[in-house]
Design an enzyme around this catalytic site. Sequence first.
Site, PDB file in Angstrom:
ATOM      1  N   CYS A 131      -0.576   5.884   0.563  1.00 36.11           N
ATOM      2  CA  CYS A 131       0.809   6.103   0.158  1.00 36.11           C
ATOM      3  C   CYS A 131       0.937   7.470  -0.521  1.00 36.11           C
ATOM      4  CB  CYS A 131       1.260   5.004  -0.793  1.00 36.11           C
ATOM      5  SG  CYS A 131       1.372   3.367  -0.035  1.00 36.11           S
ATOM      6  N   CYS A 140      -7.868  -1.032  -2.562  1.00 41.51           N
ATOM      7  CA  CYS A 140      -6.537  -1.614  -2.705  1.00 41.51           C
ATOM      8  C   CYS A 140      -6.533  -3.110  -2.457  1.00 41.51           C
ATOM      9  CB  CYS A 140      -5.561  -0.940  -1.751  1.00 41.51           C
ATOM     10  SG  CYS A 140      -6.003  -1.124  -0.011  1.00 41.51           S
TER      11      CYS A 140
END
Length: 244
Positions: free
Chosen positions: A202, A230
């Site tokens: 991101c 993540c």
Amino acid sequence: MSLQQQITELESLLQDKSPAAALQLLSERFKGSIVFSTSFGLEDQAISHLIFNQQLPVDVFTLDTGRMFTETYSTWRSTLEAYNQPIHAYYPNAEALQQYVTEKGPNAFYESTDNRKQCCGIRKVEPLKRALKGKQIWITGLRAEQSPDRQQTTQLEWDESNQIIKFHPILHWTWEELNQFIRENHVPYNVLHDKGFVSIGCAPCTRAIRPGEDFRAGRWWWEDKSNKECGLHVHTDVEQTTKS
């Protein structure tokens, strides 16, 4: 056949096979139950090329978090144009995302590791579970060189969280070998790689790495470097799983 026996058999079948040949074998053996997740990074672009160029029966998907770089969307578009093959998109649950942003704000992930992991859980982990549901083989672009934890990874491993076998076809490729493959095969790639980005996620959570930094230094750079994941890739010991 036990899980361990199945993985051992597959390891034997794939031994000494090139990534292209291994992907072909698995796609034929698990037709309809094999998927590949792409984030349009260099590793994933190489694997997409191997799948699309051979027209293998592998479902390719991506997790659109809604916070990706403009350059990543451009790579997505150029990949569709180059291979004319579908890439299925999975999105975060709208209600869960709305609640998170309403309660904590759009950039709450900077405030604590718990907030960041919750954001990753909503934008990545939950959509991934939907994408993998009912499948048997999950192909990934993991490479051992990416982090110390991944150096212990084997090409085939069991993912307990998603109840699926993971296959990492280019696990032992070096960064130089990967770049050479991209150049020689004219594979479209994210131009951010030319600007020092080696691992691209991101936009708010990714930066270019500096000279001497490791591959994961550009991800969640404000956090302790010991936990640069993540939640998508969690290693599971198969023997422990079968004994539990």
